[in-house]
Every structure is written in C-alpha cells, then in structure tokens.
Design a protein around this motif. Structure first.
Motif, PDB file in Angstrom:
ATOM      1  N   LEU A 308     -55.535-118.612 -19.030  1.00 22.52           N
ATOM      2  CA  LEU A 308     -55.415-117.266 -18.965  1.00 22.52           C
ATOM      3  C   LEU A 308     -54.266-116.599 -19.541  1.00 22.52           C
ATOM      4  O   LEU A 308     -53.742-115.599 -19.324  1.00 22.52           O
ATOM      5  CB  LEU A 308     -55.708-116.595 -17.338  1.00 22.52           C
ATOM      6  CG  LEU A 308     -57.380-117.181 -16.987  1.00 22.52           C
ATOM      7  CD1 LEU A 308     -57.280-116.054 -15.857  1.00 22.52           C
ATOM      8  CD2 LEU A 308     -58.379-116.524 -18.203  1.00 22.52           C
ATOM      9  N   GLY A 309     -53.530-117.454 -19.771  1.00 19.71           N
ATOM     10  CA  GLY A 309     -51.704-117.040 -19.784  1.00 19.71           C
ATOM     11  C   GLY A 309     -50.937-117.204 -18.767  1.00 19.71           C
ATOM     12  O   GLY A 309     -49.678-116.580 -19.076  1.00 19.71           O
ATOM     13  N   PHE A 310     -51.146-118.125 -18.164  1.00 21.39           N
ATOM     14  CA  PHE A 310     -50.105-117.990 -16.688  1.00 21.39           C
ATOM     15  C   PHE A 310     -48.992-119.323 -17.121  1.00 21.39           C
ATOM     16  O   PHE A 310     -49.663-120.021 -17.565  1.00 21.39           O
ATOM     17  CB  PHE A 310     -50.552-117.930 -15.548  1.00 21.39           C
ATOM     18  CG  PHE A 310     -51.220-116.856 -14.832  1.00 21.39           C
ATOM     19  CD1 PHE A 310     -50.264-115.865 -14.199  1.00 21.39           C
ATOM     20  CD2 PHE A 310     -52.606-116.592 -14.784  1.00 21.39           C
ATOM     21  CE1 PHE A 310     -51.143-114.633 -13.349  1.00 21.39           C
ATOM     22  CE2 PHE A 310     -53.138-115.510 -14.280  1.00 21.39           C
ATOM     23  CZ  PHE A 310     -52.337-115.044 -13.130  1.00 21.39           C
ATOM     24  N   GLY A 311     -47.825-118.877 -16.888  1.00 20.31           N
ATOM     25  CA  GLY A 311     -46.985-119.876 -16.906  1.00 20.31           C
ATOM     26  C   GLY A 311     -47.043-120.284 -15.753  1.00 20.31           C
ATOM     27  O   GLY A 311     -46.262-120.450 -14.988  1.00 20.31           O
ATOM     28  N   VAL A 312     -47.008-122.504 -16.416  1.00 20.72           N
ATOM     29  CA  VAL A 312     -47.011-123.484 -15.089  1.00 20.72           C
ATOM     30  C   VAL A 312     -46.527-124.452 -16.080  1.00 20.72           C
ATOM     31  O   VAL A 312     -46.922-125.572 -16.185  1.00 20.72           O
ATOM     32  CB  VAL A 312     -48.345-123.566 -14.345  1.00 20.72           C
ATOM     33  CG1 VAL A 312     -48.709-124.596 -13.102  1.00 20.72           C
ATOM     34  CG2 VAL A 312     -49.643-122.641 -14.225  1.00 20.72           C
ATOM     35  N   PRO A 313     -45.528-124.241 -15.490  1.00 26.44           N
ATOM     36  CA  PRO A 313     -43.894-125.306 -16.732  1.00 26.44           C
ATOM     37  C   PRO A 313     -44.602-126.675 -15.657  1.00 26.44           C
ATOM     38  O   PRO A 313     -44.131-127.892 -16.138  1.00 26.44           O
ATOM     39  CB  PRO A 313     -43.021-124.925 -16.333  1.00 26.44           C
ATOM     40  CG  PRO A 313     -42.823-123.325 -15.048  1.00 26.44           C
ATOM     41  CD  PRO A 313     -44.465-123.308 -14.184  1.00 26.44           C
ATOM     42  N   ARG A 314     -45.293-126.825 -14.391  1.00 24.99           N
ATOM     43  CA  ARG A 314     -44.527-127.772 -13.838  1.00 24.99           C
ATOM     44  C   ARG A 314     -46.506-127.854 -12.657  1.00 24.99           C
ATOM     45  O   ARG A 314     -46.350-127.040 -12.212  1.00 24.99           O
ATOM     46  CB  ARG A 314     -43.554-128.411 -13.160  1.00 24.99           C
ATOM     47  CG  ARG A 314     -43.758-129.856 -12.606  1.00 24.99           C
ATOM     48  CD  ARG A 314     -42.314-130.325 -12.097  1.00 24.99           C
ATOM     49  NE  ARG A 314     -42.978-131.389 -10.928  1.00 24.99           N
ATOM     50  CZ  ARG A 314     -42.174-132.057 -11.371  1.00 24.99           C
ATOM     51  NH1 ARG A 314     -40.860-132.829 -12.654  1.00 24.99           N
ATOM     52  NH2 ARG A 314     -42.520-133.663 -10.456  1.00 24.99           N
ATOM     53  N   VAL A 315     -46.726-129.324 -12.638  1.00 20.94           N
ATOM     54  CA  VAL A 315     -48.270-129.204 -11.987  1.00 20.94           C
ATOM     55  C   VAL A 315     -47.317-129.007 -10.632  1.00 20.94           C
ATOM     56  O   VAL A 315     -46.516-130.526 -10.830  1.00 20.94           O
ATOM     57  CB  VAL A 315     -49.213-130.481 -12.491  1.00 20.94           C
ATOM     58  CG1 VAL A 315     -50.534-130.758 -11.236  1.00 20.94           C
ATOM     59  CG2 VAL A 315     -49.801-129.927 -14.079  1.00 20.94           C
ATOM     60  N   PRO A 316     -47.645-128.706  -9.529  1.00 20.15           N
ATOM     61  CA  PRO A 316     -48.037-129.165  -8.505  1.00 20.15           C
ATOM     62  C   PRO A 316     -48.211-130.578  -7.625  1.00 20.15           C
ATOM     63  O   PRO A 316     -49.435-130.979  -8.206  1.00 20.15           O
ATOM     64  CB  PRO A 316     -48.031-128.095  -7.605  1.00 20.15           C
ATOM     65  CG  PRO A 316     -49.322-127.051  -8.095  1.00 20.15           C
ATOM     66  CD  PRO A 316     -48.694-127.643  -9.554  1.00 20.15           C
ATOM     67  N   ASP A 317     -46.817-130.664  -7.090  1.00 21.09           N
ATOM     68  CA  ASP A 317     -47.033-132.276  -6.635  1.00 21.09           C
ATOM     69  C   ASP A 317     -47.684-132.562  -5.204  1.00 21.09           C
ATOM     70  O   ASP A 317     -48.803-133.537  -4.938  1.00 21.09           O
ATOM     71  CB  ASP A 317     -45.978-133.203  -6.721  1.00 21.09           C
ATOM     72  CG  ASP A 317     -45.326-133.351  -7.880  1.00 21.09           C
ATOM     73  OD1 ASP A 317     -46.407-133.742  -8.676  1.00 21.09           O
ATOM     74  OD2 ASP A 317     -43.497-133.261  -7.616  1.00 21.09           O
ATOM     75  N   GLY A 318     -47.400-131.400  -5.092  1.00 17.00           N
ATOM     76  CA  GLY A 318     -48.185-131.428  -3.390  1.00 17.00           C
ATOM     77  C   GLY A 318     -48.504-129.918  -2.731  1.00 17.00           C
ATOM     78  O   GLY A 318     -48.343-129.513  -3.483  1.00 17.00           O
ATOM     79  N   ALA A 319     -49.596-129.955  -1.555  1.00 20.74           N
ATOM     80  CA  ALA A 319     -49.560-128.789  -0.320  1.00 20.74           C
ATOM     81  C   ALA A 319     -50.810-128.074  -1.308  1.00 20.74           C
ATOM     82  O   ALA A 319     -51.399-129.137  -1.943  1.00 20.74           O
ATOM     83  CB  ALA A 319     -48.585-127.800  -0.584  1.00 20.74           C
TER      84      ALA A 319
END
Ligand SMILES: Cc1ncc(COP(=O)(O)O)c(C=O)c1O
Length: 401
Positions: A308-319
C-alpha cells in the motif's frame, strides 16, 4: 479570606497526556454503537482466547470460594510458579520473596516509578516509547530523558547515546524488549551495557515469549545487577482483561513495594491469581500456537502495508506491532489516524503517541484474526490512494509557489 477552590486538580494530573491508542479505541466504540463496523488494529489486545486452563481455573476458584484478599505480594503458589517459569525459560533462580504480583503490569510499573523517583529525578528512556512510561515518570515528578533509536539499525539501543543521557540525577534506565511499538529485541550485550552504570535497570518484558524467526530474547533477570523485571499475563497468554502481572525486584526494594501495595491496592484479585498459576503450568502449548499465528499475521500485514506504500524498513522481531512510515500519506499522524478511522473504518495508533521520534508513522497491531488484517488492507487501499494523490498535489503546489 479567599474562597477555597472546590474543583482543584492536583498539578501532577496536568502532566498526564491521553493514551492515544485508547482514545482511538474509545472513538471506534462510539462508531460501533452507532452501527458502523470498525477493524481494530489500534490496541495491543490479542483477539485470541486465553488458555482454557486459565478460564477454568477462575471458575473453579470462584466455586471454591477463593474470593478473599491474598497476601499483598500475591499467593505464594503463584509466586513459586512465576519463579519456576524463570528457571524453565532462562535458567535463572528467582527467590519468590523478590516477586510482587499486581493487577496487571501497569500497577507494578507505577509502584516502581513511585519507589525510585523524587521530583526532578531523571529516567533514561529509549524512544520510540510505550506512551505510559513518560506519563508515569512525570506523574511522579520525574523527567524522562529520551534516547532515540532508529528503524535503519533495527531500533537497537546505542550505548554511547545512553552515556550522553546519564546524569547525576538519573535514577534508573528503562528498557522494553521486545518493544512496543517497534518490535525490536535488544541483545544480551546491550542489557549488560545498560547495567554497566550500576543504576537500577527497569526492564519491561511483557512481550517476551512473543518473538519470531527463532529470535530469542535476553531477560534482565539474567544480569548480576539491580534489575526490576516487569511481566504479566496480558500479552503472551492473551489475558488482558484478567488484569494480572508481576515484578521481580531487588531484595532492597521488596519491603517498600510491599508497603505501597498494601496501602494502594491491598492485593491482586485472588481468584484471578489461580488463573495465572494454571496459565504458567498448562498454557505453554497455547502460547506456542498463538506465537506461530502472530508470525504469519506479521508477514501478512508487513507485506500488505508495503504494497500500500507504507515504509517498513525492517520486519519486527517480536511483540505484535508494525510501526510503519506513513509520511507519503500525510505528515500529521494524529490527523491521518483520524481520517483512516472515519473514512476506512480502520483503527490505527498515531505514531506521535510513542513520542516525536515516531511522528509520521502509524502503529498497527497484528494480534487479530487474519481476516481482520485482510479486511483492513482492502478498506485502507482506496482511502490511501486518495490521500497520496492529495499529498503529491500539495507538494507540487508548494514547489511551484
Ligand atoms: C510495553 C507495555 N508494558 C505494559 C503494558 C501494560 O500491560 P498490562 O495489561 O499488564 O497492564 C503494555 C500494554 O499494552 C505494554 O505494551
């Protein structure tokens, strides 16, 4: 003689800022009351049911008349079960005498901040930050000293920046790993680096156990240091409404915390404490099933948001959150969350809730059904396309003018 004001509010209440995730949720509830359906990705609340053993234990405890106060520090049997859990997961021997059971992790945090902070004292807090910490600190008269972390390097805490933030007024250093809102996990070396100052480490570990891709979390309970470790049943066991948590504290802190607990809260709810024992003893397979589900949902949400065009530079590791860069849809995260709630009927939390470091971002919770994630993504798409076009037009006009 001047007339006394009858409606005086203590100054410290003016230090409190609304918890925006709750504000969005309460607004969504009003929309739902008016017959509008909303997909809730704003609040950190698992849609999963609690372990069956925990719900059964409450029913049994009620039937057996377990309705009185308990020891202010919690039932001995629960504190022993918590200690056994530290031994099982981290190989750490915790004396049950150092455990205090509270009605959720939040009261444990309030007790600890109240214990450690005098007016003007400082607490070093990595940011983006769980919004309640600065509110607790300011409420106690303290000053949160924020140390930014960045998405580009996985929101890792930079120990040099911590060194710059520590002052003679520092009373504690806070760490939240895995982190709400970033999902970042801090390494054991970082925790050891934080402990190097000899100051109390306040380690909120409420999301431990919720890590993905074989990432393991280090617990501050493993350190030879003055650590206050906060944890609870809300997230890992999907038991938010049970209101049950705990802190493992240094022995010098046990007695004053007990005194505060006796006076302020008396004890955590006794029959709910039985649910805690059952969750710890029998809930392991449920936690593992939920964890694997969250990993799938995380990937679904991250993929969808990027599309959709959001920036997610890094996939979260937890939570169970994604903190996504939303600046191509508008700079003000509060306005953006409001528009998405009104027009797409999707609840999200504005990044500004987590401090200025997260302005321009939105936080999405993926502890929901997969269908809810898919529905949210398809509702968001047309609205975001319009917003992106608006933002582009605006910036073109600004360039021309
Ligand atoms: C980092 C963090 N700490 C503490 C809490 C409070 O949890 P509890 O429900 O145990 O009070 C939350 C809830 O969202 C949280 O995200």
């Amino acid at each position: 003689m001047a007339t006394p004001s009858r409606r005086h509010l203590a100054d410290r209440t003016s230090e409190l800022r609304p918890f925006l995730a709750m504000e969005v949720m309460e607004r969504a509830f009003r929309m739902e009351d008016a017959g509008i359906d909303v997909v809730h990705l704003e609040i950190g609340e698992p849609a999963e049911s609690p372990p069956r053993a925990a719900s059964d234990a409450v029913a049994r405890a009620l039937a057996e008349g377990e309705t009185a106060y308990s020891d202010s520090r919690g039932l001995r049997s629960l504190r022993e079960a918590i200690a056994a859990d530290y031994d099982g997961r981290f190989g750490v021997r915790v004396d049950p005498e150092r455990i205090i059971v509270t009605s959720g992790t939040s009261p444990a945090l309030l007790l600890a901040f109240s214990l450690l902070i005098d007016p003007g004292d400082e607490v070093v807090v990595p940011a983006p930050v769980y919004p309640c910490y600065p509110n607790f600190i300011r409420f106690c008269g303290g000053v949160p000293v924020f140390v930014p972390t960045e998405a580009e390097n996985g929101f890792a805490i930079d120990l040099d920046r911590i060194a710059e933030a520590v002052s003679p007024r520092t009373r504690a250093i806070l760490v939240n790993s895995p982190c709400n809102p970033t999902g970042a996990i801090q390494t054991r070396a970082t925790l050891e680096g934080l402990a190097h100052w000899g100051l109390p480490i306040l380690s909120d570990e409420i999301y431990d156990g919720l890590t993905y891709d074989d990432r393991k979390v280090a617990s501050a309970s493993e350190l030879e240091a003055d650590t206050f470790v906060f944890d609870g049943f809300s997230k890992r066991y999907a038991m938010t409404g049970f209101r049950l948590g705990w802190a493992v504290v240094p022995d010098w802190a046990t007695r004053p915390l007990q005194t505060m607990q006796q006076n302020f809260f008396i004890s955590a709810n006794r029959f709910v404490q039985h649910a805690g024992i059952a969750a710890l003893k029998e809930g392991g397979p449920d936690v593992e099933r939920m964890r694997l589900g969250y990993q799938r949902k995380r990937d679904l949400l991250v993929g969808g948001l990027r599309r959709l065009g959001f920036g997610v530079p890094r996939v979260p590791d937890g939570a169970f959150y994604v903190l996504a860069d939303a600046r191509s849809f508008g700079a003000d995260s509060r306005d953006l969350a409001e528009v998405l709630l009104e027009r797409a009927r999707v609840g999200t939390t504005p990044g500004i809730d987590f401090g200025p470091e997260a302005e321009g971002m939105l936080r999405f919770c993926y502890a929901v059904e997969e269908e809810a994630i898919e529905e949210a993504l398809s509702r968001l798409e047309p609205v975001l396309n319009e917003l992106r076009a608006d933002t582009q037009r605006k910036s073109e006009r600004e360039e021309e003018g």
